[in-house]
Design an enzyme around this catalytic site. Structure first.
Site, PDB file in Angstrom:
ATOM      1  N   ASN A 268       1.121  -1.056   0.553  1.00  0.00           N
ATOM      2  CA  ASN A 268      -0.284   0.150  -0.086  1.00  0.00           C
ATOM      3  C   ASN A 268       1.352   1.310   0.063  1.00  0.00           C
ATOM      4  OD1 ASN A 268      -1.861   2.192   1.211  1.00  0.00           O
ATOM      5  ND2 ASN A 268      -3.190   0.848   1.379  1.00  0.00           N
TER       6      ASN A 268
ATOM      7  N   ASP B 273       0.380   4.860  -0.121  1.00  0.00           N
ATOM      8  CA  ASP B 273      -0.928   5.731   0.281  1.00  0.00           C
ATOM      9  C   ASP B 273       0.078   6.710   0.621  1.00  0.00           C
ATOM     10  OD1 ASP B 273      -2.987   4.167  -0.011  1.00  0.00           O
ATOM     11  OD2 ASP B 273      -3.736   4.540   1.213  1.00  0.00           O
ATOM     12  N   HIS B 274       1.414   6.235   1.696  1.00  0.00           N
ATOM     13  CA  HIS B 274       1.717   7.340   2.841  1.00  0.00           C
ATOM     14  C   HIS B 274       3.086   8.392   2.097  1.00  0.00           C
ATOM     15  CE1 HIS B 274      -1.234   6.459   4.873  1.00  0.00           C
ATOM     16  NE2 HIS B 274      -1.022   5.744   5.932  1.00  0.00           N
TER      17      HIS B 274
ATOM     18  N   HIS C 291      -5.539   3.328  -1.780  1.00  0.00           N
ATOM     19  CA  HIS C 291      -6.526   4.291  -1.223  1.00  0.00           C
ATOM     20  C   HIS C 291      -7.392   5.457  -1.788  1.00  0.00           C
ATOM     21  CE1 HIS C 291      -9.908   4.345   3.048  1.00  0.00           C
ATOM     22  NE2 HIS C 291     -10.066   5.081   0.957  1.00  0.00           N
TER      23      HIS C 291
ATOM     24  N   ARG D  25      -9.496   8.346  -1.260  1.00  0.00           N
ATOM     25  CA  ARG D  25      -9.999   8.916  -0.475  1.00  0.00           C
ATOM     26  C   ARG D  25     -11.291   9.872  -0.687  1.00  0.00           C
ATOM     27  NH1 ARG D  25      -9.077   7.420   5.285  1.00  0.00           N
ATOM     28  NH2 ARG D  25     -10.370   8.147   5.874  1.00  0.00           N
TER      29      ARG D  25
ATOM     30  N   ARG E 229      -6.757  12.921   0.295  1.00  0.00           N
ATOM     31  CA  ARG E 229      -6.053  13.576   1.242  1.00  0.00           C
ATOM     32  C   ARG E 229      -4.432  12.932   1.143  1.00  0.00           C
ATOM     33  NH1 ARG E 229      -7.590  10.287   7.421  1.00  0.00           N
ATOM     34  NH2 ARG E 229      -9.176  11.362   6.619  1.00  0.00           N
TER      35      ARG E 229
ATOM     36  N   GLU F 113      -8.231   1.036  -2.883  1.00  0.00           N
ATOM     37  CA  GLU F 113      -9.213   0.578  -1.599  1.00  0.00           C
ATOM     38  C   GLU F 113     -10.067   1.613  -2.134  1.00  0.00           C
ATOM     39  OE1 GLU F 113      -7.940   1.174   2.061  1.00  0.00           O
ATOM     40  OE2 GLU F 113      -6.236  -0.520   1.861  1.00  0.00           O
TER      41      GLU F 113
ATOM     42  N   THR G 257      -8.244   3.766   8.243  1.00  0.00           N
ATOM     43  CA  THR G 257      -9.060   3.114   7.884  1.00  0.00           C
ATOM     44  C   THR G 257      -9.436   2.402   9.551  1.00  0.00           C
ATOM     45  OG1 THR G 257      -9.067   2.929   6.277  1.00  0.00           O
ATOM     46  CG2 THR G 257     -10.908   1.321   6.200  1.00  0.00           C
TER      47      THR G 257
ATOM     48  N   GLU H 145     -11.076  -8.818   3.324  1.00  0.00           N
ATOM     49  CA  GLU H 145     -10.111  -8.911   3.947  1.00  0.00           C
ATOM     50  C   GLU H 145     -10.230  -8.591   5.801  1.00  0.00           C
ATOM     51  OE1 GLU H 145      -7.160  -6.177   1.855  1.00  0.00           O
ATOM     52  OE2 GLU H 145      -6.564  -5.367   4.045  1.00  0.00           O
TER      53      GLU H 145
ATOM     54  N   HIS I 218      -4.015  -4.297   8.299  1.00  0.00           N
ATOM     55  CA  HIS I 218      -3.780  -3.124   8.953  1.00  0.00           C
ATOM     56  C   HIS I 218      -3.182  -3.039   9.959  1.00  0.00           C
ATOM     57  CE1 HIS I 218      -5.464   0.577  10.513  1.00  0.00           C
ATOM     58  NE2 HIS I 218      -6.027   0.866   9.484  1.00  0.00           N
TER      59      HIS I 218
END
Ligand code: PXP
Length: 254
Positions: free
Chosen positions: A12, A14-15, A48, A50, A54, A75, A106, A156, A199
């Site tokens: 993932n 995202d960051h 993801h 969103r 963000r 996602e 999440t 998941e 997660h």
């Protein structure tokens, strides 16, 4: 003899986008991170999109879709806007998640049982377009039943509560949360669902989860991107893959 499925790592990113957005420019580029992840052995990339954009933005999704050579897992919340974007982008897979503007990540699983009527049309539309649909759920039988009822192919399992208990050193809570995951993984397979988990995972918890034979994919983001600050993305992903392989070697076919 039952052959054990291999376990896949979805990275993932995202960051990476969170860091880029902190300065408003183009660096670090989530697509480049995804390509490094793939070169390091990632089996898929997760992002993801969103509602508030963000971290990952629409243009990131377009570029990932256009350039990746491995499956892209989008996602998303099951909103009309996101379903339309997914139907246009046609990622390999979507993972439906709950979304609240004020949350940092999440926080809980999707309440499929409480939202069957709202979720079923989204699952149908995505599935009809050939997109694999996963539901991000707490490890609870009622949510497994609901996932089957809405026609999802995959669940998941949310590992956040277990990982938090492990990180806090609360052995009693950790054992209880892990027991719920084990039962849910078995229950999901018995219901014909493919089982993923994610997660809050780090190499230790990923190794433990990888030993569950029902789990065929882990989606991991924060630890990988954070640790990459110290060790680089390539080394960090290889370390995670090694932990998953160690765990898988301990798995016993059901
Ligand atoms: N799976 C889902 C459905 C998520 O929402 C997230 C967080 O974006 C993850 C996996 C990855 O969690 P983490 O970033 O804590 O590894």
């Amino acid at each position: 003899m039952t052959v054990l499925s291999p376990i896949r790592l979805g990275v993932n990113i995202d960051h990476v986008a969170t860091l880029r957005n902190a300065r408003g420019g183009r660096h670090p580029d989530p697509l480049r991170a995804a390509q490094v992840a793939v070169a390091s052995g990632a089996d898929g990339i997760t992002a993801h999109l969103r509602e508030d954009r963000r971290h990952i933005r629409d243009a990131d999704m377009e570029r990932l879709r256009g350039h990746l050579t491995v499956p892209l897992n989008m996602e998303m919340a099951a909103t009309r806007e996101m379903v339309e974007i997914a139907l246009r982008l046609k990622p390999h897979a979507t993972c439906l998640v709950p979304e609240r503007r004020e949350e940092r990540t999440t926080e809980g699983g999707l309440d499929v049982a409480g939202q069957r009527d709202e979720l079923a049309p989204a699952v149908r539309a995505l599935g009809a377009a050939g997109i694999r649909v996963s539901m991000f759920i707490a490890p609870e039988p009622i949510q497994l039943d609901a996932a089957v009822a809405v026609g999802a192919a995959v669940v998941e399992l949310h590992t956040g509560a277990w990982c938090d208990a492990v990180a806090a050193g609360d052995r009693v809570a950790a054992a209880s949360e892990f027991g719920r995951i084990v039962q849910a993984a078995r229950g999901a397979r018995e219901r014909g669902l493919e089982v993923h988990a994610g997660h809050g995972l780090d190499p230790l918890t990923a190794e433990t989860i990888a030993a569950l034979p029902e789990v065929v994919e882990l989606n991991i983001g924060h630890w990988l991107v954070a640790e990459a600050v110290f060790d680089g993305l390539d080394g960090t992903i290889r370390r995670m893959l090694a932990a998953m392989r160690r765990g898988r070697a301990k798995a016993v076919a059901p």
